[in-house]
Design an enzyme around this catalytic site. Structure first.
Site, PDB file in Angstrom:
ATOM      1  N   SER A  92       4.364  -6.076  -5.461  1.00  0.00           N
ATOM      2  CA  SER A  92       4.028  -4.912  -6.056  1.00  0.00           C
ATOM      3  C   SER A  92       4.825  -4.670  -7.348  1.00  0.00           C
ATOM      4  O   SER A  92       5.321  -5.582  -8.103  1.00  0.00           O
ATOM      5  CB  SER A  92       4.142  -3.767  -5.085  1.00  0.00           C
ATOM      6  OG  SER A  92       3.644  -2.613  -5.485  1.00  0.00           O
TER       7      SER A  92
ATOM      8  N   ASP B 199      -7.722  -3.469  -3.271  1.00  0.00           N
ATOM      9  CA  ASP B 199      -6.290  -2.911  -3.459  1.00  0.00           C
ATOM     10  C   ASP B 199      -6.223  -1.435  -4.073  1.00  0.00           C
ATOM     11  O   ASP B 199      -7.076  -1.331  -5.166  1.00  0.00           O
ATOM     12  CB  ASP B 199      -5.177  -3.684  -4.572  1.00  0.00           C
ATOM     13  CG  ASP B 199      -3.966  -3.145  -4.499  1.00  0.00           C
ATOM     14  OD1 ASP B 199      -3.767  -2.165  -4.499  1.00  0.00           O
ATOM     15  OD2 ASP B 199      -3.064  -4.113  -4.498  1.00  0.00           O
TER      16      ASP B 199
ATOM     17  N   HIS C  64      -3.410  -2.540  -0.511  1.00  0.00           N
ATOM     18  CA  HIS C  64      -2.280  -3.069  -1.052  1.00  0.00           C
ATOM     19  C   HIS C  64      -1.091  -3.259  -0.310  1.00  0.00           C
ATOM     20  O   HIS C  64      -0.349  -3.828  -0.401  1.00  0.00           O
ATOM     21  CB  HIS C  64      -1.837  -1.700  -1.998  1.00  0.00           C
ATOM     22  CG  HIS C  64      -0.583  -1.932  -2.954  1.00  0.00           C
ATOM     23  ND1 HIS C  64      -0.692  -2.984  -4.003  1.00  0.00           N
ATOM     24  CD2 HIS C  64       0.648  -1.419  -2.808  1.00  0.00           C
ATOM     25  CE1 HIS C  64       0.704  -2.883  -4.754  1.00  0.00           C
ATOM     26  NE2 HIS C  64       1.204  -1.917  -4.038  1.00  0.00           N
TER      27      HIS C  64
END
Length: 329
Positions: free
Chosen positions: A211, A276, A305
């Site tokens: 991320s 996501d 995610h």
């Protein structure tokens, strides 16, 4: 009741003005978009701070500022394991520790110093002493090393890699404030600590970013060659997360990884969930298409995610990549 005003990708007009006009510079935009440091879930005690009662967990409310005020710990010899002269790690209940005290005692923690003069909390998890590779892991947002520690032990033991990680400035026991410039200085300090303290050469380091952690990972990989790069739910840039239709990088954009990925000369594995909800799947696809040495990606059908690690193909692909597609002699 009046209708709410128009919104762009979840942002109202007022929110957009606050985001881009107060003031419109990348560092401020980055701070508003990206950084959510949690309350620290751990503390690090230097040898001279450990007393008869130091075996009890330190208070969870300890802050990065308090950690920065601690005297600098003596650095053990390069590559030395945990021992009487090493710092000790104390976790709060919110760290959700899943292993025994024996595993916790084996986790090495220490402080490094960044080029921007922030004190950086670092962690070395020796999961596979005979393994060739060490992951330099840049974690995601809203977590710190205390919360990631159990995951690192589980991951490292399953893919046969040691794991080195660090907390960004303003996260955990690291001092300073989170910012884009600090992200890059943080990973530089982590890279140097891994190389000098543990003697790990670049050809044995795999950069792993998750991320927001893909931002410093791509930046470092664009400047240094290493064994490989793993990008887990990467973002193209900050502006493209807020506005998916953005087609170019503007001067006020933050985290422009899409413009750096073409400079990465190491093999790159991209992992992304097709559902996501935070960083759209299109980001992973675009990053993959720009990689000069991209390997077969892992698109996890139905994953969001924060749950890719729960899918069996996640570990399978990592094992295949590290054990069979990279040199292991």
């Amino acid at each position: 009741m009046p209708e709410p005003g128009p919104r762009m990708n979840g942002f109202s007009l007022g929110e957009l003005c606050w985001l881009f006009c107060c003031p419109p510079c990348p560092s401020r935009i980055a701070a508003k978009l990206a950084f959510l440091p949690p309350e620290p879930t751990y503390t690090v005690l230097a040898p001279e701070q450990r007393g008869a009662g130091a075996s009890a967990p330190a208070p969870a409310q300890a802050t990065a500022a308090a950690a920065a005020a601690q005297p600098a710990p003596q650095q053990p010899e390069e590559g030395a394991g945990a021992g009487p002269g090493a710092c000790s790690l104390h976790l709060s209940e919110r760290a959700d520790w899943q292993y025994s005290q024996r595993e916790l005692d084996a986790v090495e923690v220490f402080f490094s110093r960044t080029a921007r003069d922030n004190r950086l909390g670092c962690m070395f998890v020796r999961c596979a002493p005979s393994s060739r590779y060490t992951l330099l892991f840049s974690h995601g947002n809203a977590v710190d090393l205390g919360q990631m520690c159990s995951f690192y032990i589980g991951l490292g033991s399953r893919i046969n890699c040691n794991i080195f990680s660090y907390d960004y400035s303003g996260y955990g026991v690291s001092s300073g404030k989170p910012s884009e410039k600090n992200l890059y200085a943080d990973i530089d300090a982590a890279w140097q600590a891994l190389r000098t303290r543990y003697g790990v050469s670049p050809e044995n380091i795999i950069l792993y970013g998750q991320s927001i952690g893909t931002v410093p990972t791509v930046d470092l990989a664009s400047r240094y060659e290493c064994a490989a790069v793993i990008l887990h739910s990467p973002l193209m840039s900050g502006l493209r997360v807020a506005f998916p239709d953005t087609r170019k990088t503007y001067c006020f954009d933050a985290f422009p990884s899409i413009d750096k990925i073409s400079k990465v000369t190491s093999p790159v594995l991209v992992i992304h969930g097709t559902e996501d909800e935070v960083i759209d799947f299109s980001h992973g696809l675009a990053m993959y298409e720009r990689c000069p040495r991209a390997v077969e990606p892992l698109w996890v059908e139905g994953a969001g995610h924060n749950d890719i690690e729960l899918y069996a193909q996640y570990l399978e692909r990592l094992k295949q990549f590290i054990s069979h597609e990279l040199p292991n002699s």
